[in-house]
Design an enzyme around this catalytic site. Sequence first.
Site, PDB file in Angstrom:
ATOM      1  N   HIS A 104      72.848 -71.560 110.021  1.00 31.80           N
ATOM      2  CA  HIS A 104      74.125 -70.842 110.072  1.00 31.80           C
ATOM      3  C   HIS A 104      74.786 -70.835 108.687  1.00 31.80           C
ATOM      4  CE1 HIS A 104      73.980 -72.400 114.377  1.00 31.80           C
ATOM      5  NE2 HIS A 104      74.089 -71.100 114.551  1.00 31.80           N
ATOM      6  N   ARG A 155      69.543 -75.772 119.631  1.00 34.80           N
ATOM      7  CA  ARG A 155      68.848 -76.337 120.797  1.00 34.80           C
ATOM      8  C   ARG A 155      67.952 -77.522 120.432  1.00 34.80           C
ATOM      9  NH1 ARG A 155      68.941 -70.635 122.787  1.00 34.80           N
ATOM     10  NH2 ARG A 155      70.230 -70.727 124.650  1.00 34.80           N
TER      11      ARG A 155
HETATM   12  P1  AMP Z   1      73.204 -68.706 117.100  1.00 34.01           P
HETATM   13  O1  AMP Z   1      74.436 -69.506 116.859  1.00 34.01           O
HETATM   14  O2  AMP Z   1      72.014 -69.521 117.501  1.00 34.01           O
HETATM   15  O3  AMP Z   1      73.438 -67.505 117.985  1.00 34.01           O
HETATM   16  O4  AMP Z   1      72.794 -68.104 115.693  1.00 34.01           O
HETATM   17  C1  AMP Z   1      73.704 -67.371 114.907  1.00 34.01           C
HETATM   18  C2  AMP Z   1      72.952 -66.721 113.777  1.00 34.01           C
HETATM   19  O5  AMP Z   1      72.299 -67.706 112.986  1.00 34.01           O
HETATM   20  C3  AMP Z   1      71.855 -65.760 114.271  1.00 34.01           C
HETATM   21  O6  AMP Z   1      71.831 -64.609 113.449  1.00 34.01           O
HETATM   22  C4  AMP Z   1      70.605 -66.578 114.084  1.00 34.01           C
HETATM   23  O7  AMP Z   1      69.435 -65.795 113.879  1.00 34.01           O
HETATM   24  C5  AMP Z   1      70.939 -67.380 112.840  1.00 34.01           C
HETATM   25  N1  AMP Z   1      70.116 -68.578 112.783  1.00 34.01           N
HETATM   26  C6  AMP Z   1      69.935 -69.506 113.747  1.00 34.01           C
HETATM   27  N2  AMP Z   1      69.061 -70.445 113.344  1.00 34.01           N
HETATM   28  C7  AMP Z   1      68.683 -70.090 112.099  1.00 34.01           C
HETATM   29  C8  AMP Z   1      67.784 -70.660 111.130  1.00 34.01           C
HETATM   30  N3  AMP Z   1      67.100 -71.777 111.371  1.00 34.01           N
HETATM   31  N4  AMP Z   1      67.643 -70.026 109.947  1.00 34.01           N
HETATM   32  C9  AMP Z   1      68.328 -68.887 109.676  1.00 34.01           C
HETATM   33  N5  AMP Z   1      69.178 -68.309 110.538  1.00 34.01           N
HETATM   34  C10 AMP Z   1      69.352 -68.904 111.726  1.00 34.01           C
END
Ligand code: AMP
Length: 280
Positions: free
Chosen positions: A37, A187
């Site tokens: 993030h 997760r």
């Molecule tokens: P989430 O909070 O899981 O919905 O993720 C929010 C944003 O962060 C989304 O665009 C995800 O693709 C990105 N994201 C989550 N994990 C990663 C990671 N390990 N590397 C890069 N971006 C990520």
Amino acid sequence: MRIESTVRGVRAFVDAARREGRSVGLVPTMGAFHAGHLSLMRRAVADNDVTVVSLFVNPTQFGPQEDFSQYPRDLEGDAQKAREAGVSLIFAPSEEEMYPPGACTWVTVDRLTEGLCGRYRPGHFRGVTTVVTKLLNVVQPDRAYFGEKDYQQLQVIRRMVRDLLIPVEIIAQPTVREPDGLAMSSRNAYLSPEERQAAVRLPQALQAAADLVRQGATGADAVRRALELLQSEPLLRPQYVEAVDPETLEDRSASGAPLVLAAAVMVGKTRLIDNIRVNG
Ligand code: AMP
């Protein structure tokens, strides 16, 4: 850094910035921030005068048997990290704010949402595209940032923005990984120490499969190799491994690079996804 929970508050902030000629970036998230993030936030802060991060655990993208109620929530910790990254405003709305009583309007993207995770998470992408459309409508950013970690989501959003003529530039950031290669994910916090050890097999399997393609193998050969490696780890239950076109997500098992190898596995009750791109 400001924290707003209402659409009205965000609009007032963004309108004021725009009147001063400032550019606006949006990073949609569900919180529980990790380095993945933060890399999106830092990129947005570098590219724009003002960066808005939305923090909303979107109920409509979770299935009835999924982890909506357990999903990690830590607004205070997240606010601290976002502030350090240079974020201007966090938008942390309630469910009612995002889904006014009686809401019955959905945004759906066909085709790209049917395979890969779409097959295992019915309704998931409809929830994602609907909430992302709402967030784009609230903030009306110049640029919005998404991670390649959720590769299908990224391509679905690119398609949606093109199809609906939404005036925003979609910017992707590479997957941020733990030192052993596991993709960072909110997760991962669910994993027991044994499961965490087993989970590293997911990026390893994709890497080995990608190496085969680089040596001239087909997508199908690569998928077979990845599945073998995943199945030899007793704590992992693979849902799918597929070789797909990087843009259309259509099956590319009969051909070589360029393609994306994408996989989902269950580790105990935790569902993990990962992907690797093999360029031509
Ligand atoms: P989430 O909070 O899981 O919905 O993720 C929010 C944003 O962060 C989304 O665009 C995800 O693709 C990105 N994201 C989550 N994990 C990663 C990671 N390990 N590397 C890069 N971006 C990520």
